[in-house]
Design a protein around this motif. Structure first.
Motif, mmCIF file in Angstrom:
data_model
loop_
_atom_site.group_PDB
_atom_site.id
_atom_site.type_symbol
_atom_site.label_atom_id
_atom_site.label_comp_id
_atom_site.label_asym_id
_atom_site.label_seq_id
_atom_site.Cartn_x
_atom_site.Cartn_y
_atom_site.Cartn_z
ATOM 1 N N LEU A 17 0.823 -1.205 0.000
ATOM 2 C CA LEU A 17 0.000 0.000 0.000
ATOM 3 C C LEU A 17 0.856 1.253 0.000
ATOM 4 O O LEU A 17 0.594 2.205 -0.745
ATOM 5 N N LEU A 18 1.914 1.256 0.794
ATOM 6 C CA LEU A 18 2.807 2.411 0.824
ATOM 7 C C LEU A 18 3.527 2.591 -0.512
ATOM 8 O O LEU A 18 3.714 3.718 -0.976
ATOM 9 N N ASN A 19 3.921 1.488 -1.133
ATOM 10 C CA ASN A 19 4.537 1.579 -2.469
ATOM 11 C C ASN A 19 3.537 2.120 -3.488
ATOM 12 O O ASN A 19 3.905 2.886 -4.378
ATOM 13 N N SER A 20 2.284 1.715 -3.359
ATOM 14 C CA SER A 20 1.244 2.236 -4.230
ATOM 15 C C SER A 20 1.083 3.739 -4.032
ATOM 16 O O SER A 20 0.929 4.493 -5.004
ATOM 17 N N PHE A 21 1.105 4.180 -2.764
ATOM 18 C CA PHE A 21 1.033 5.616 -2.481
ATOM 19 C C PHE A 21 2.208 6.356 -3.119
ATOM 20 O O PHE A 21 2.029 7.420 -3.712
ATOM 21 N N LYS A 22 3.404 5.793 -3.000
ATOM 22 C CA LYS A 22 4.591 6.434 -3.594
ATOM 23 C C LYS A 22 4.459 6.522 -5.113
ATOM 24 O O LYS A 22 4.794 7.550 -5.712
ATOM 25 N N THR A 23 3.984 5.456 -5.736
ATOM 26 C CA THR A 23 3.817 5.435 -7.187
ATOM 27 C C THR A 23 2.800 6.484 -7.625
ATOM 28 O O THR A 23 3.037 7.228 -8.579
ATOM 29 N N GLN A 24 1.671 6.542 -6.908
ATOM 30 C CA GLN A 24 0.653 7.544 -7.238
ATOM 31 C C GLN A 24 1.212 8.954 -7.076
ATOM 32 O O GLN A 24 0.961 9.830 -7.905
ATOM 33 N N LEU A 25 1.966 9.160 -6.021
ATOM 34 C CA LEU A 25 2.556 10.470 -5.781
ATOM 35 C C LEU A 25 3.484 10.863 -6.925
ATOM 36 O O LEU A 25 3.376 11.963 -7.482
ATOM 37 N N ASN A 26 4.380 9.966 -7.291
ATOM 38 C CA ASN A 26 5.319 10.249 -8.392
ATOM 39 C C ASN A 26 4.579 10.504 -9.707
ATOM 40 O O ASN A 26 4.912 11.443 -10.441
ATOM 41 N N ASP A 27 3.574 9.675 -10.006
ATOM 42 C CA ASP A 27 2.821 9.850 -11.251
ATOM 43 C C ASP A 27 2.107 11.198 -11.290
ATOM 44 O O ASP A 27 2.150 11.900 -12.303
ATOM 45 N N ASN A 28 1.460 11.565 -10.191
ATOM 46 C CA ASN A 28 0.723 12.824 -10.169
ATOM 47 C C ASN A 28 1.648 14.024 -10.240
ATOM 48 O O ASN A 28 1.352 14.996 -10.936
ATOM 49 N N VAL A 29 2.773 13.970 -9.565
ATOM 50 C CA VAL A 29 3.716 15.084 -9.614
ATOM 51 C C VAL A 29 4.298 15.213 -11.018
ATOM 52 O O VAL A 29 4.425 16.327 -11.542
ATOM 53 N N GLN A 30 4.626 14.103 -11.646
ATOM 54 C CA GLN A 30 5.146 14.143 -13.018
ATOM 55 C C GLN A 30 4.098 14.714 -13.980
ATOM 56 O O GLN A 30 4.430 15.489 -14.879
ATOM 57 N N LEU A 31 2.842 14.326 -13.789
ATOM 58 C CA LEU A 31 1.773 14.823 -14.640
ATOM 59 C C LEU A 31 1.589 16.328 -14.465
ATOM 60 O O LEU A 31 1.424 17.062 -15.457
ATOM 61 N N ILE A 32 1.631 16.796 -13.232
ATOM 62 C CA ILE A 32 1.529 18.237 -12.975
ATOM 63 C C ILE A 32 2.697 18.965 -13.633
ATOM 64 O O ILE A 32 2.514 19.991 -14.302
ATOM 65 N N LEU A 33 3.886 18.450 -13.455
ATOM 66 C CA LEU A 33 5.073 19.085 -14.029
ATOM 67 C C LEU A 33 4.998 19.134 -15.556
ATOM 68 O O LEU A 33 5.253 20.173 -16.174
ATOM 69 N N LEU A 34 4.634 18.039 -16.161
ATOM 70 C CA LEU A 34 4.534 17.979 -17.623
ATOM 71 C C LEU A 34 3.515 18.985 -18.143
ATOM 72 O O LEU A 34 3.800 19.747 -19.075
ATOM 73 N N ASN A 35 2.321 19.010 -17.556
ATOM 74 C CA ASN A 35 1.283 19.926 -18.026
ATOM 75 C C ASN A 35 1.661 21.377 -17.778
ATOM 76 O O ASN A 35 1.374 22.253 -18.603
ATOM 77 N N PHE A 36 2.313 21.658 -16.662
ATOM 78 C CA PHE A 36 2.738 23.027 -16.381
ATOM 79 C C PHE A 36 3.792 23.490 -17.379
ATOM 80 O O PHE A 36 3.733 24.603 -17.894
ATOM 81 N N GLU A 37 4.744 22.612 -17.685
ATOM 82 C CA GLU A 37 5.771 22.955 -18.680
ATOM 83 C C GLU A 37 5.149 23.207 -20.051
ATOM 84 O O GLU A 37 5.532 24.145 -20.753
ATOM 85 N N GLU A 38 4.180 22.394 -20.412
ATOM 86 C CA GLU A 38 3.523 22.574 -21.715
ATOM 87 C C GLU A 38 2.715 23.862 -21.740
ATOM 88 O O GLU A 38 2.674 24.546 -22.769
ATOM 89 N N LEU A 39 2.080 24.208 -20.634
ATOM 90 C CA LEU A 39 1.354 25.480 -20.572
ATOM 91 C C LEU A 39 2.315 26.649 -20.744
ATOM 92 O O LEU A 39 2.029 27.607 -21.462
ATOM 93 N N LEU A 40 3.457 26.565 -20.078
ATOM 94 C CA LEU A 40 4.456 27.633 -20.217
ATOM 95 C C LEU A 40 4.989 27.707 -21.639
ATOM 96 O O LEU A 40 5.237 28.797 -22.160
ATOM 97 N N ARG A 41 5.174 26.574 -22.272
ATOM 98 C CA ARG A 41 5.674 26.539 -23.643
ATOM 99 C C ARG A 41 4.674 27.185 -24.602
ATOM 100 O O ARG A 41 5.047 27.904 -25.524
ATOM 101 N N MET A 42 3.371 26.970 -24.360
ATOM 102 C CA MET A 42 2.357 27.561 -25.228
ATOM 103 C C MET A 42 2.243 29.066 -25.033
ATOM 104 O O MET A 42 1.889 29.790 -25.963
ATOM 105 N N VAL A 43 2.529 29.542 -23.841
ATOM 106 C CA VAL A 43 2.428 30.968 -23.549
ATOM 107 C C VAL A 43 3.553 31.741 -24.218
ATOM 108 O O VAL A 43 3.392 32.906 -24.569
ATOM 109 N N SER A 44 4.673 31.101 -24.426
ATOM 110 C CA SER A 44 5.818 31.797 -25.034
ATOM 111 C C SER A 44 5.466 32.224 -26.462
ATOM 112 O O SER A 44 4.599 31.656 -27.114
ATOM 113 N N ILE A 45 6.166 33.224 -26.922
ATOM 114 C CA ILE A 45 5.899 33.765 -28.262
ATOM 115 C C ILE A 45 6.286 32.727 -29.308
ATOM 116 O O ILE A 45 7.389 32.188 -29.297
#
Length: 142
Positions: free
Chosen positions: A15-43
């Protein structure tokens, strides 16, 4: 008996490993989407697609990315809630240790109070015996 105690530990670790995996996946997803949003905002440079169409595509992609970002953030909040529930439910060992410590403390106090009460009873018995002897001494004179 030892086999039964290892099964909950394995479940806890899984269960704790599952929590760690979910945490890593969600943080990576947030990071990826945030980077893509920043990339789209650039000229950007002009391409083959007309500006109005390009802007509409960017707007839709930004909505999609921001939706993904919000979904990942909500999943993180749910994960935090799940971890809190897990900690509350399965932290019975520390609660049991605290109860045992408190019980031992109360037993020690009970033994001390019993000892003090025994001393007081003995002192009272001595004093009453002395008073009784004095009473019979003085009553024999009358």
């Amino acid at each position: 008996m030892a086999e039964n105690s290892t099964i909950p530990k394995l479940k806890d670790e899984a269960l704790l490993n599952s929590f760690k995996t979910q945490l890593n996946d969600n943080v990576q997803l947030i990071l990826l989407n945030f980077e893509e949003l920043l990339r789209m905002v650039s000229i950007g440079t002009r391409g083959q697609i007309p500006d109005a169409t390009q802007q509409e595509m960017h707007a839709l992609e930004m909505q999609l990315r921001s939706g993904n970002l919000i979904r990942a953030a909500e999943a993180l909040m749910k994960l935090v809630n799940d971890i809190k529930e897990y900690h509350i439910i399965y932290d019975s060992l520390s609660i049991e240790e605290e109860m045992n410590r408190y019980s031992e403390l109360q037993r020690d106090k009970q033994v001390e109070y019993d000892r003090k009460i025994s001393e007081i009873v003995k002192d009272l018995d001595d004093h009453l015996t002395e008073l009784e002897e004095e009473y019979y001494e003085f009553s024999s004179y009358y």
